[in-house]
Design a protein around this motif. Structure first.
Motif, short mmCIF file in Angstrom:
data_model
loop_
_atom_site.label_atom_id
_atom_site.label_comp_id
_atom_site.label_asym_id
_atom_site.label_seq_id
_atom_site.Cartn_x
_atom_site.Cartn_y
_atom_site.Cartn_z
N LEU A 99 0.82 -1.21 0.00
CA LEU A 99 0.00 0.00 0.00
C LEU A 99 0.86 1.26 0.00
O LEU A 99 0.46 2.29 -0.56
CB LEU A 99 -0.93 0.01 1.23
N ALA A 100 2.01 1.19 0.63
CA ALA A 100 2.89 2.36 0.71
C ALA A 100 3.46 2.76 -0.64
O ALA A 100 3.96 3.87 -0.81
CB ALA A 100 4.02 2.10 1.70
N MET A 101 3.36 1.87 -1.61
CA MET A 101 3.86 2.21 -2.94
C MET A 101 2.93 3.14 -3.70
O MET A 101 3.28 3.62 -4.76
CB MET A 101 4.09 0.92 -3.74
N GLY A 102 1.73 3.38 -3.15
CA GLY A 102 0.84 4.28 -3.87
C GLY A 102 -0.32 4.80 -3.06
O GLY A 102 -0.63 5.97 -3.11
N SER A 103 -0.98 3.95 -2.29
CA SER A 103 -2.23 4.35 -1.64
C SER A 103 -2.04 5.16 -0.36
O SER A 103 -2.83 6.05 -0.07
CB SER A 103 -3.06 3.11 -1.29
N ILE A 104 -1.02 4.83 0.42
CA ILE A 104 -0.80 5.51 1.69
C ILE A 104 0.63 6.03 1.77
O ILE A 104 1.50 5.58 1.03
CB ILE A 104 -1.10 4.59 2.90
N SER A 105 0.85 6.94 2.68
CA SER A 105 2.20 7.51 2.82
C SER A 105 3.12 6.53 3.54
O SER A 105 2.67 5.60 4.21
CB SER A 105 2.14 8.82 3.61
N ASN A 147 3.85 3.52 10.74
CA ASN A 147 3.07 3.48 11.97
C ASN A 147 2.18 2.24 12.05
O ASN A 147 2.04 1.66 13.12
CB ASN A 147 2.24 4.76 12.11
N ALA A 148 1.61 1.83 10.94
CA ALA A 148 0.77 0.63 10.94
C ALA A 148 1.59 -0.61 11.29
O ALA A 148 1.16 -1.45 12.09
CB ALA A 148 0.11 0.45 9.57
#
Length: 75
Positions: free
Chosen positions: A17-23, A29-30
């Motif tokens: 997800l960090a590759m595009g959807s979330i920072s 933190n997750a």
């Protein structure tokens, strides 16, 4: 809930997800929260079932780990 038993799946999912959807900070933190919850559950198991020596050693290690994690969250 998944962080209570294992953090591998969460780490892989959040990394994707960090590759595009979330920072990257949200991903960090997750993963940190999942790791902390996993550690607290294992600490509870050790306190519940372990010998006194194991409890003492595990608590010392866990407290130092949690302090480091808390420090990392502040930065």
């Amino acid at each position: 809930i998944a962080g209570l038993s294992d953090v591998d799946a969460i780490t892989i999912s959040v990394s994707k997800l960090a590759m595009g959807s979330i920072s990257a900070i949200s991903a960090q933190n997750a993963i940190l929260i999942a790791t902390l919850s996993n550690t607290l559950v294992k600490m509870g198991i050790a306190l519940w079932t372990g010998s006194t020596e194991l409890r003492n050693l595990f608590c010392l290690a866990t407290v130092s780990y949690l302090l480091q994690a808390y420090w990392d969250l502040l930065l």
